[in-house]
Write a protein that holds these residues in place. Structure first.
Motif, short mmCIF file in Angstrom:
data_model
loop_
_atom_site.label_atom_id
_atom_site.label_comp_id
_atom_site.label_asym_id
_atom_site.label_seq_id
_atom_site.Cartn_x
_atom_site.Cartn_y
_atom_site.Cartn_z
N GLY A 1 1.65 -3.63 4.81
CA GLY A 1 1.54 -2.76 4.71
C GLY A 1 0.09 -2.29 4.69
O GLY A 1 -0.85 -1.64 5.15
N VAL B 1 -3.17 7.50 5.98
CA VAL B 1 -4.25 7.93 5.17
C VAL B 1 -5.85 7.51 5.57
O VAL B 1 -5.69 5.64 5.91
N MET C 1 0.96 11.08 4.72
CA MET C 1 2.20 10.43 4.23
C MET C 1 4.17 10.69 5.64
O MET C 1 4.30 10.60 6.29
N SER D 1 1.69 9.58 9.99
CA SER D 1 0.24 8.87 10.05
C SER D 1 -0.48 8.22 8.98
O SER D 1 0.26 8.21 7.72
N ARG E 1 13.76 8.53 2.46
CA ARG E 1 12.24 8.59 2.03
C ARG E 1 12.01 9.66 3.38
O ARG E 1 12.55 9.70 4.23
N GLN F 1 -10.09 -2.15 8.13
CA GLN F 1 -9.60 -2.15 6.79
C GLN F 1 -9.27 -3.80 7.24
O GLN F 1 -9.75 -4.42 5.52
N ARG G 1 -4.00 -1.80 7.71
CA ARG G 1 -3.35 -1.47 8.81
C ARG G 1 -4.28 -1.15 9.80
O ARG G 1 -3.59 0.44 10.99
N ARG H 1 5.83 6.94 13.34
CA ARG H 1 5.18 5.90 12.62
C ARG H 1 5.08 4.80 13.65
O ARG H 1 4.15 3.93 13.40
N ARG I 1 2.94 5.76 -2.74
CA ARG I 1 4.19 6.85 -3.69
C ARG I 1 4.09 6.74 -4.87
O ARG I 1 4.40 8.04 -5.66
N SER J 1 0.48 -0.91 -0.15
CA SER J 1 0.08 0.11 -0.39
C SER J 1 0.71 1.19 -0.12
O SER J 1 0.67 1.82 -0.77
P1 AMP Z 1 4.61 2.34 4.27
O1 AMP Z 1 5.58 2.08 3.04
O2 AMP Z 1 4.20 0.98 4.23
O3 AMP Z 1 5.02 2.62 5.16
O4 AMP Z 1 3.33 3.22 3.76
C1 AMP Z 1 3.83 4.45 4.55
C2 AMP Z 1 3.01 5.64 4.91
O5 AMP Z 1 1.44 5.64 3.34
C3 AMP Z 1 2.68 5.13 5.96
O6 AMP Z 1 2.69 5.58 6.95
C4 AMP Z 1 1.10 6.24 6.37
O7 AMP Z 1 0.85 7.35 5.61
C5 AMP Z 1 0.16 5.47 4.18
N1 AMP Z 1 -0.19 4.02 4.11
C6 AMP Z 1 0.72 2.41 3.58
N2 AMP Z 1 -0.73 1.52 4.33
C7 AMP Z 1 -1.11 2.45 4.38
C8 AMP Z 1 -2.89 1.37 4.87
N3 AMP Z 1 -3.34 0.83 5.22
N4 AMP Z 1 -3.35 2.71 5.92
C9 AMP Z 1 -3.55 3.77 6.09
N5 AMP Z 1 -1.99 4.59 6.12
C10 AMP Z 1 -1.40 3.56 5.07
#
Ligand code: AMP
Length: 217
Positions: free
Chosen positions: A83, A59, A53, A57, A158, A90, A86, A169, A36, A31
């Motif tokens: 991911g 999304v 992001m 926090s 990042r 969901q 979360r 996070r 991204r 996700s």
């Molecule tokens: P990640 O690359 O998995 O660490 O995700 C980066 C950011 O994307 C997270 O810190 C969230 O802001 C957002 N994100 C990714 N997956 C989710 C999800 N399933 N629900 C809500 N936000 C998400």
């Protein structure tokens, strides 16, 4: 084969999901990566997701659920989720939509890591903006400092991998995502794996759980 890989940020979900996808010929659905991409393309969803992001926090669920439902639908034959889910909501939505099609998640794996390991791993992480290869300044450095081995592109950090955002996070993880482990544990087996150590060893433990399932499928 439908697999969910759970774990805090920095637990190694991305690394292990890539290996799982390769070994079993299934699709890696991250996700974070999808978000991204949406941001890089400047889509409406990408713009809405940006501030959440960058601050570490989550999304909002409605945006994520719609985005991931589409992805899961396309990869029906087999996938490993990275991911997502979360939040418990969901997870419930995912279970309901799979059940409506007569399916379910085949295996849930939970990678467990100490907070200090998470902070070290994430703040040292660097990636190639061109090919997506991931390095670590100490544990997996590129051959030439700051440059991708594969295509010579300058590596970047990042924006949400800084120490301050990582702390948020982690806090978000314990408050909103850790309950997903208990949600899954209430209805099925969750395979908890110690992921503090060497990635190769951890991969071997994960494959030990998934190989028998792959043989059955
Ligand atoms: P990640 O690359 O998995 O660490 O995700 C980066 C950011 O994307 C997270 O810190 C969230 O802001 C957002 N994100 C990714 N997956 C989710 C999800 N399933 N629900 C809500 N936000 C998400």
């Amino acid at each position: 084969m439908k697999v969910v890989l759970l774990g805090a940020p920095g637990a190694g979900k991305g690394t292990h999901c890539k290996r799982i996808a390769e070994r079993y010929g299934i699709v890696h659905l991250s996700s974070g990566d999808i978000l991204r991409r949406e941001r890089a393309e400047g889509t409406e969803l990408g713009k809405k997701a940006q501030s959440y992001m960058d601050s570490g926090s989550l999304v909002p669920d409605d945006l994520i659920v719609e985005m991931m439902s589409r992805a899961v639908q396309k990869a029906k034959a087999g996938y490993v989720l990275d991911g997502f889910p979360r939040t418990v909501n969901q997870g419930q939505v995912l279970d309901r939509s799979l059940a409506a099609q007569g399916g379910e998640i085949d295996m849930v794996v939970n990678l467990e890591v100490d907070d200090q390991v998470v902070v070290e791993r994430i703040t040292g992480r660097r990636s190639c903006p061109k090919c997506g290869a991931v390095y670590h300044v100490k544990n997996m450095p590129p051959k030439v400092d700051g440059v991708c081995d594969k295509d010579g592109t300058r590596l970047v950090q990042r924006p949400d991998d800084t120490e301050e955002v990582v702390r948020n996070r982690l806090e978000t993880y314990y408050r909103q995502t850790r309950p997903v482990v208990d949600y899954y544990k209430s209805g099925r087996t969750v395979h908890d794996i110690d992921a503090n150590g060497d990635a190769g060893v951890v991969a071997g433990v994960i494959f030990g759980k998934l190989d028998p399932l792959a043989r059955k499928k």
